[in-house]
Design a protein around this motif. Structure first.
Motif, short mmCIF file in Angstrom:
data_model
loop_
_atom_site.label_atom_id
_atom_site.label_comp_id
_atom_site.label_asym_id
_atom_site.label_seq_id
_atom_site.Cartn_x
_atom_site.Cartn_y
_atom_site.Cartn_z
N VAL A 46 -55.66 -20.27 43.07
CA VAL A 46 -55.32 -20.53 41.68
C VAL A 46 -56.52 -21.15 40.99
O VAL A 46 -57.15 -22.07 41.53
N GLY A 47 -56.85 -20.66 39.81
CA GLY A 47 -57.97 -21.18 39.05
C GLY A 47 -57.51 -22.12 37.96
O GLY A 47 -56.42 -21.96 37.40
N LEU A 48 -58.35 -23.10 37.65
CA LEU A 48 -58.09 -24.03 36.55
C LEU A 48 -59.32 -24.02 35.66
O LEU A 48 -60.41 -24.42 36.09
N ILE A 49 -59.17 -23.53 34.44
CA ILE A 49 -60.31 -23.40 33.54
C ILE A 49 -60.02 -24.11 32.22
O ILE A 49 -58.89 -24.49 31.94
N GLY A 50 -61.06 -24.27 31.44
CA GLY A 50 -60.93 -24.89 30.13
C GLY A 50 -62.28 -25.39 29.68
O GLY A 50 -63.18 -25.63 30.50
N PRO A 51 -62.47 -25.59 28.39
CA PRO A 51 -63.76 -26.08 27.87
C PRO A 51 -64.01 -27.51 28.31
O PRO A 51 -63.13 -28.18 28.86
N ASN A 52 -65.22 -28.01 28.08
CA ASN A 52 -65.54 -29.39 28.42
C ASN A 52 -64.58 -30.35 27.72
O ASN A 52 -64.21 -30.15 26.56
N GLY A 53 -64.19 -31.40 28.46
CA GLY A 53 -63.25 -32.36 27.90
C GLY A 53 -61.81 -31.94 27.97
O GLY A 53 -60.93 -32.59 27.40
N ALA A 54 -61.52 -30.86 28.71
CA ALA A 54 -60.15 -30.35 28.79
C ALA A 54 -59.28 -31.15 29.74
O ALA A 54 -58.06 -31.02 29.72
N GLY A 55 -59.89 -31.97 30.61
CA GLY A 55 -59.11 -32.78 31.54
C GLY A 55 -58.98 -32.20 32.93
O GLY A 55 -58.17 -32.67 33.73
N LYS A 56 -59.82 -31.22 33.25
CA LYS A 56 -59.69 -30.53 34.54
C LYS A 56 -59.96 -31.46 35.72
O LYS A 56 -59.18 -31.52 36.68
N THR A 57 -61.09 -32.17 35.67
CA THR A 57 -61.43 -33.06 36.78
C THR A 57 -60.47 -34.24 36.84
O THR A 57 -60.12 -34.70 37.93
N THR A 58 -60.02 -34.73 35.70
CA THR A 58 -59.02 -35.80 35.70
C THR A 58 -57.75 -35.33 36.40
O THR A 58 -57.15 -36.07 37.20
N ASP A 232 -55.71 -15.39 42.02
CA ASP A 232 -54.43 -14.69 41.84
C ASP A 232 -53.79 -15.08 40.51
O ASP A 232 -53.18 -14.27 39.84
N ARG A 233 -53.92 -16.35 40.17
CA ARG A 233 -53.43 -16.87 38.90
C ARG A 233 -54.47 -17.82 38.32
O ARG A 233 -55.24 -18.42 39.05
N VAL A 234 -54.47 -17.93 36.99
CA VAL A 234 -55.39 -18.84 36.31
C VAL A 234 -54.60 -19.65 35.29
O VAL A 234 -53.83 -19.10 34.50
N ALA A 235 -54.80 -20.97 35.31
CA ALA A 235 -54.21 -21.86 34.31
C ALA A 235 -55.31 -22.36 33.40
O ALA A 235 -56.41 -22.66 33.86
N VAL A 236 -55.01 -22.44 32.11
CA VAL A 236 -56.00 -22.85 31.11
C VAL A 236 -55.60 -24.21 30.53
O VAL A 236 -54.49 -24.35 30.00
N LEU A 237 -56.50 -25.19 30.63
CA LEU A 237 -56.28 -26.49 30.01
C LEU A 237 -57.12 -26.59 28.74
O LEU A 237 -58.29 -26.22 28.73
N VAL A 238 -56.51 -27.10 27.69
CA VAL A 238 -57.22 -27.42 26.46
C VAL A 238 -56.72 -28.78 26.00
O VAL A 238 -55.52 -28.97 25.81
N GLN A 239 -57.64 -29.74 25.86
CA GLN A 239 -57.31 -31.11 25.48
C GLN A 239 -56.18 -31.68 26.34
O GLN A 239 -55.26 -32.33 25.87
N GLY A 240 -56.30 -31.42 27.66
CA GLY A 240 -55.38 -32.01 28.60
C GLY A 240 -54.03 -31.35 28.72
O GLY A 240 -53.20 -31.76 29.54
N GLU A 241 -53.77 -30.32 27.93
CA GLU A 241 -52.48 -29.63 27.99
C GLU A 241 -52.67 -28.21 28.49
O GLU A 241 -53.69 -27.57 28.22
N LYS A 242 -51.68 -27.73 29.23
CA LYS A 242 -51.77 -26.36 29.74
C LYS A 242 -51.44 -25.39 28.61
O LYS A 242 -50.31 -25.33 28.13
N LEU A 243 -52.45 -24.64 28.21
CA LEU A 243 -52.30 -23.70 27.11
C LEU A 243 -51.62 -22.42 27.57
O LEU A 243 -50.80 -21.83 26.86
N LEU A 244 -51.97 -21.99 28.80
CA LEU A 244 -51.52 -20.68 29.28
C LEU A 244 -51.69 -20.61 30.78
O LEU A 244 -52.56 -21.28 31.36
N GLU A 245 -50.86 -19.82 31.44
CA GLU A 245 -51.03 -19.54 32.86
C GLU A 245 -50.61 -18.10 33.12
O GLU A 245 -49.60 -17.64 32.60
N GLY A 246 -51.42 -17.38 33.90
CA GLY A 246 -51.07 -16.00 34.21
C GLY A 246 -52.14 -15.35 35.05
O GLY A 246 -53.06 -16.01 35.54
N ASP A 247 -52.03 -14.03 35.24
CA ASP A 247 -53.05 -13.34 36.00
C ASP A 247 -54.31 -13.19 35.15
O ASP A 247 -54.33 -13.53 33.96
N SER A 248 -55.38 -12.69 35.78
CA SER A 248 -56.67 -12.63 35.11
C SER A 248 -56.62 -11.83 33.82
O SER A 248 -57.18 -12.23 32.78
#
Length: 299
Positions: A46-58, A232-248
């Protein structure tokens, strides 16, 4: 934001290993992660993506006991994780870091042996007296460490100092050290950062090989080609909130995801000041964690 899928991702998906429910992390009055739900199953990437400051490492730090979530819970194999990183590792979760954290003045083999400590049962007196049990455990740890170095392609450099390895091989060593704890879930924080295309491809094949051993994998990465080929799946974080999750395909085609990466505003998007505040809070928290008593500075 399109990519070419060059690898067939086929692996049986098993039980849910990680189940993060409503994870929220606040630093003072600033919310870095807000009500994020995410699951990862055995044999899944599972992937976790998002722009800088999205909260991924937190979010990663909340999963591994470095931070205690302000709200929500993290369940691992249907048990709530203890809020201490060494207990999280003992439970079966291992991670790498965005900034490489090797023991620079130790050998490649010794770095991997450090990762074995959660799986050795010999106690203090056994180590002091160095009886038969200690020597047997030590030999078994060395054998397993060499197997892992062979797996990542570093067996011939077992006696080299970690600081003398090229950058890409240091990344491999960090993965080998994480695998030494025999995890059921591996968290990879930007494993291809700073790599050239050939090194990235090798890392991709290594992650697939780890997945094929039945290990669940959650990965943060800014290289979109890598993440979409891999997961297999990718979740997108924007400003600490999950914007979307789904396949590529679903994630690549979503206009909100494209806008977030291009820096274009969309309804509800955070402003530049909010992003900067989150990044500053994450950096301060990371600095505080690293400076805590007992942290190893020889990296």
């Amino acid at each position: 934001m399109t990519t070419t899928d060059t690898t067939t991702k086929t692996a049986p998906v098993g039980e849910t290993v990680l189940d993060a429910r409503g994870v929220t992390m606040r630093f003072g009055g600033l919310t870095a992660v807000n009500d994020v739900n995410l699951t990862v199953s055995r044999g899944e990437i599972v992937g976790l993506i998002g722009p800088n400051g999205a909260g991924k490492t937190t979010f990663f730090n909340c999963l591994t006991g470095l931070y205690i979530p302000t709200e929500g819970e993290v369940r691992f194999k249907d048990k709530v994780l203890p809020p201490q990183s060494f207990k999280v590792t003992a439970a079966g979760i291992a991670r790498t870091f965005q900034n490489i954290r090797l023991f620079a003045n130790m050998t490649v083999l010794e770095n991997v042996l450090v990762g074995r400590h959660t799986r050795t049962k010999e106690g203090f007196w056994s180590a002091i007296l160095r009886g038969p049990g200690f020597h047997k455990a030590e030999a078994a740890s060395r054998e397993r460490a060499m197997e892992l170095l062979e797996f990542v392609g570093l067996a011939k450099k077992a006696d080299h100092l970690a600081r003398n390895l090229p950058y890409g091989e240091q990344r491999k060593l960090e993965i080998a050290r994480a695998l030494a704890s025999e995890p059921d879930l591996l968290l990879l924080d930007e494993p291809t950062a700073g790599m050239n295309p050939q090194e990235t491809r090798v890392t991709e094949e290594l992650v697939f090989a780890i997945r094929d051993q039945g290990i669940a994998i959650l990965v943060i990465e800014h290289d979109m080609r890598f993440i979409f080929n891999l997961c297999d799946r990718v979740a997108v974080l924007v400003q600490g909130e999950k914007l979307l999750e789904g396949d590529s395909a679903t994630v690549q085609g979503d206009e909100r995801v494209i806008a977030a990466y291009l820096g274009e505003p969309f309804e509800g998007a955070p402003g530049a000041e909010e992003v900067a505040e989150v990044e500053a809070a994450e950096t301060q928290a990371e600095t505080t964690t690293d400076a805590a008593p007992g942290k190893e500075n020889d990296r």
